[in-house]
Write an enzyme that holds these catalytic residues in place. Structure first.
Site, mmCIF file in Angstrom:
data_model
loop_
_atom_site.group_PDB
_atom_site.id
_atom_site.type_symbol
_atom_site.label_atom_id
_atom_site.label_comp_id
_atom_site.label_asym_id
_atom_site.label_seq_id
_atom_site.Cartn_x
_atom_site.Cartn_y
_atom_site.Cartn_z
ATOM 1 C CB SER A 852 -32.866 23.821 3.568
ATOM 2 O OG SER A 852 -32.754 24.837 2.613
ATOM 3 C CE LYS A 895 -35.073 23.629 -0.882
ATOM 4 N NZ LYS A 895 -34.902 23.207 0.505
#
Ligand SMILES: Nc1ncnc2c1ncn2[C@@H]1O[C@H](COP(=O)(O)OP(=O)(O)OP(=O)(O)O)[C@@H](O)[C@H]1O
Length: 957
Positions: A852, A895
């Site tokens: 990612s 996140k």
């Protein structure tokens, strides 16, 4: 009872024969006397006038009776006098009697004078005394005897006690020498052992023995058989019968026959051998050698032998008795003894068996006695064992809801206990087992409680925030309310450490009003931790689930299994499949712990599991779980939790009063910001406890009465803050981009930094055309490989920061993409062909991996190439393909939280994560400007707003 005098009053004496039948009787026995007043005219029947015949008898009871002929006087004399034959003595007695009566009117009682014509006939009868047979001492008067029906045969010489009833006693007549006889005759088979009084003489055999009867001083009667006799003629018609008898002839010729002693010797030897062979039978009684072997009269010998062998065969013995020849009789006896042998052998065998049994029984008795004694001596020990058994029996009796099969198992085990020595290891192991079995809450359940208000109140009072989680839990409880059960559900909380997974589990138990038990399976390698050890192992015990039931004493507690993602893989058995068997609603109603070895229904237990990530949860378990994620807390939440939950809680735990300590809001913020970098609460909890401990010390040692924690003195309590900020840069320099990462500890911001070093001799070959194309792979260098020298023709990229394989691949992809993207964006820009690059991710101690960070790395490289920093406060995440597509990532919430904690305000997520972000609670989303990227150019647009125009040059991207 009538007195003698009264008896005599009623007396009727028609004949002497009838005399015997009169009732009540005159007892006549022992001595008689015939007294004639005129001694010269003895017994003259015709002399009726002045002739008296006086009969004087002393009967068996020593009572003297006198009968006067013509004038009969019945007298009773106490103390009975032994009369002799002399008439003067009788007269003297008579005189004495009269005198005594006259004088005392008492001692000698002349009761009555009876005159009866019939009495003349009595005298006639008495004349029969003259018969020859009557003169024989060993023969009864007139050869008449009372027939005594007997159940056994008596031989000549037989002696013994005899029970003579009054009906016999009344009729016993002594003979001339004062001896009284009775005839013993065997009852015929059909009458044997019936009532002694028989209706006719036909009931007895005609041959029997004449027996002399005597009475001992103790009053008992004895007989001695003297002769074999045969019934000749019956004298009366009713029981007891009187009959005349005759002696049974013997064969006189035989008396000298040598066969007789020979036969006797033969029988002797046989008897002796039997005595030796069967000592148990011939234990007796009779001293054979001195008492029997010495008998030379064969008749007596025969009787003695029969007695010795105890031969009791009435018919055979009667046959012997009736046999005339003594030789024949001895032969028959010999044969009879021989026939005894098999019987004796059998008898001996039975006796031995009985003896063995009785010995065993005696042994048992002995042992029982010994045990009793031991019990007395050892006292406590044995009592203890009985007490233990009794305790378990009582316990079992209270388990009314236990399944029958399990009850039987327990009962059997308790029974086994009593058979085992209490000091043995086996006893201890079995006792432990029964202890477990009897202490489980068989069939005991906490009542179901699905009250939404109560549940909400419990959840709110225990936890701050977590609204979405609480909502999920309330939904879950509502379903339980409708269904009436929460059975069949396994909840799994996933989230970073310290985010409240365990405490939420506890709150669920509180909300449902059920017992709570928690255990961790992290690092568990042995399935017996869950399913128990088999009982064969020393120190074995049940697994955690059964332990939980024993501890909570209910069969439907809430059991929280921590860290299922860290459960060991197949080692000793397979712990994860044991866990599956335990949790699976389809199997756990018959869960069998190895130790218990009997099924226990776990289906009513509510299982809650926790894990830090879903990644390592065994797939079959994961499929059966209802996953609830706890992503962690943002700073504001942490501040609230510290203020409203942790501080009040630790106040109480440390015993500090509210007025003794205060922590300012600024101090709390400082703690949250600079003393912990976790998304959970655990670290903060420790910090607050540290402050409390130090305060407690000050309060106790008297250095302070109250402590106020402010920004100024915080360091005195917690030391220098370990983190200044999550952010290394207030304004990110060129080549540095904020990435967003997500791992087991939650979300985090992750810097990607790139620097470049110009290659001294730029290679013409790097020109975009005609050769080589920008897409041709360039050498990639990692920290482990030595970097290419500056003089190398081809540029290299060096990567550091503990990046995993996937992330290294991502770097390669990002590098390739960045070169190609730059070539289209700005064909004049030769940066990548003239520079070696170093890409780094700080915090090299933390391993990093995953795809990612692709967009972040590409952006970092482009920032370097364009010599343009990215927008300030920007964070991004997304996987990039080599053609520039931005691909979905996980952990949006974590996140985002991490980004917020780091003060980022602008985020880029892959377009497909839009939904994840939008689902986030507002307090998380607030203050975040989010952009979604489908392709890399979307990221570029956000990251480099001043270079936006370059995007127009793109042809393929
Ligand atoms: N939202 C919250 N409100 C109040 N206290 C909280 C909250 N979340 C966590 N806590 C507190 O934080 C502490 C740690 O929580 P807990 O032990 O439940 O974490 P956890 O997620 O189970 O951690 P681990 O994964 O390490 O087991 C507990 O004292 C708990 O009460």
């Amino acid at each position: 009872m009538l007195s003698i005098s009264n008896k005599l009053k009623n007396l009727k004496l028609p004949t002497i024969t009838n005399l015997y039948n009169i009732s009540p009787p005159i007892l006549v026995n022992n001595k008689y006397n015939i007294n004639n007043n005129n001694s010269n005219n003895n017994n003259n029947n015709n002399n009726k006038d002045n002739k008296y015949i006086r009969l004087s008898f002393t009967n068996l009871f020593s009572q003297k009776l006198c009968i006067d002929y013509k004038r009969v006087n019945y007298c009773k004399k106490k103390g009975g006098n032994n009369n002799d034959d002399k008439s003067d003595k009788i007269e003297k007695n008579e005189k004495n009697e009269k005198n005594e009566k006259n004088e005392k009117n008492e001692e000698t009682e002349k009761i009555e004078i009876v005159e009866k014509e019939d009495l003349i006939s009595l005298s006639k009868e008495l004349l029969k005394f003259d018969k020859a047979s009557n003169k024989r001492k060993d023969w009864p008067l007139n050869s008449e005897v009372l027939i005594y029906p007997s159940n056994s045969v008596n031989f000549v010489g037989a002696t013994g006690p005899i029970s003579i009833g009054s009906q016999f006693i009344n009729r016993l007549i002594p003979n001339a020498s004062g001896k009284t006889f009775i005839g013993l005759f065997l009852l015929k088979d059909e009458h044997r052992n019936t009532h002694p009084s028989v209706k006719s003489l036909e009931a007895v055999h005609q041959v029997g023995v004449l027996a002399h009867v005597t009475q001992s001083q103790t009053g008992l009667f004895h007989f001695e058989s003297t002769k074999r006799v045969r019934i000749k003629e019956i004298q009366n018609g009713q029981f007891p019968f009187i009959a005349t008898i005759e002696p049974l002839l013997t064969n006189e010729d035989e008396s000298k026959d040598p066969k007789i002693p020979a036969l006797m010797e033969k029988i002797n030897q046989l008897s002796l051998s039997f005595q030796k062979l069967y000592p148990d039978t011939y234990t007796n009684l009779i001293d054979f050698k001195s008492r029997i072997q010495t008998i030379d009269n064969p008749e007596l010998f025969l009787s003695a032998i029969i007695n010795f062998h105890g031969l009791n065969y009435p018919s055979k013995c009667q046959e012997i008795l009736e046999t005339t020849s003594i030789i024949k009789r001895l032969e028959m006896l010999h044969e009879m003894i021989l026939n005894e042998q098999p019987l004796l052998a059998l008898q001996q065998k039975i006796a031995k068996e009985l003896d063995d049994k009785s010995k065993a029984y005696k042994n048992k008795l002995l042992l029982t006695e010994q045990l009793k004694l031991l019990k007395e001596q050892l006292g406590n020990e044995i009592d203890e064992k009985e007490k233990i058994i009794e305790k378990y029996q009582n316990k079992l009796a209270t388990l009314t809801l236990i399944p029958e099969s399990s009850k039987k198992v327990i009962q059997d085990e308790i029974n086994k206990l009593s058979a085992i020595e209490s000091s043995s290891l086996e006893f201890a192991a079995l006792k432990n087992y029964v202890e477990w079995l009897t202490n489980l809450p068989w069939g005991i359940y906490s009542p179901d409680y699905f009250d939404l208000k109560h549940s909400k109140m419990v959840l709110d009072s225990d936890h701050y925030g977590l609204e979405d989680i609480k909502q999920r839990i309330l939904e879950f409880i509502s379903v339980g309310h409708l269904k009436g059960t929460v059975q069949g559900k396994i909840i799994c909380f996933i989230g970073p450490p310290g985010t409240g997974k365990t405490s939420i589990g506890k709150s669920i138990a509180k909300a449902l009003k059920r017992e709570f038990y928690r255990f961790s399976v992290g690092g568990l390698l042995d399935e017996s931790e869950i399913k128990g050890h088999r009982r064969t192992y020393i120190g074995s015990m049940p697994g955690k689930i059964i332990q939980a039931l024993k501890l909570t004493q209910t069969s439907n507690p809430v059991i929280l299994i921590d860290e299922i993602d860290k459960i060991g893989k197949k080692n000793l058995g397979d712990p994860s499949s044991a866990l599956l068997e335990t949790l699976d609603p389809g199997q756990n109603s018959t869960f069998t712990d190895h130790y218990l070895d009997t099924p226990y229904d776990l289906s009513k237990i509510l299982f809650i599991c926790t894990a830090n990530s879903t990644q390592d949860i065994p797939a079959p378990l994961f499929d059966r779980m209802e996953i609830i994620r706890l992503p962690g807390y943002i700073e504001e939440e942490q501040i609230h939790i510290v203020k409203e939950f942790l501080i009040p809680k630790t106040y109480i735990e440390c015993g500090i009063k509210l007025d003794q300590l205060s922590i300012s809001d600024d101090a709390i913020k400082q703690i949250v910001k600079f003393y912990s970098r976790e998304v959970g609460i655990r670290q903060l909890e420790k910090l607050i406890e540290k402050i409390m401990r130090k305060t407690a010390l000050k309060l106790v040692n008297g250095t302070a009465e109250r402590v106020d924690i402010t920004l100024d003195n915080l360091e005195q309590y917690l030391g220098i803050p370990p983190y200044t900020s999550d952010r290394y840069y207030d304004t990110t320099p060129i080549g540095v981009v904020n990435g967003l990462a997500f791992n087991k500890k939650g979300g985090a911001t992750l810097y990607i930094e790139s620097t470049a070093e110009e290659i001294q001799k730029p290679l013409s070959s790097l020109s975009p055309s005609p050769s080589p194309s920008p897409s041709s792979p360039l050498p990639l260098s990692s920290s482990s490989s030595s970097s290419t020298s500056q003089n190398s023709i081809e540029p290299v990229i060096k990567i550091t920061g503990n990046l995993g394989d996937v992330m290294s691949e991502s770097t390669n992809i990002a590098y390739t993409f960045a070169k190609n993207f730059l070539y289209e964006l700005d064909p004049e820009n030769k940066f990548f062909s003239s520079h070696n690059i170093h890409l780094h991710s700080p915090q090299g101690n933390i391993p990093k991996d995953g795809p990612s960070a692709g967009v972040t790395m590409a952006t970092s490289l482009l920032s370097l190439a364009l010599n343009e920093p990215v927008k300030n406060n920007l964070g991004m995440t997304g996987e990039i393909t080599i053609t520039g597509k931005v691909v979905t990532i996980g952990g949006v919430k974590e996140k985002t939280i991490a980004a917020k904690r780091s003060g980022l305000t602008s985020l880029v997520f892959p377009i497909n994560n839009k939904i994840n972000f939008e689902e986030l609670p507002d307090y998380v989303k607030n203050g975040i400007d989010v952009q979604y990227a489908n392709e890399y150019k979307d990221v570029f647009e956000v990251a480099f707003p001043s270079k936006k125009h370059l995007l127009n040059n793109l042809k393929t991207f």
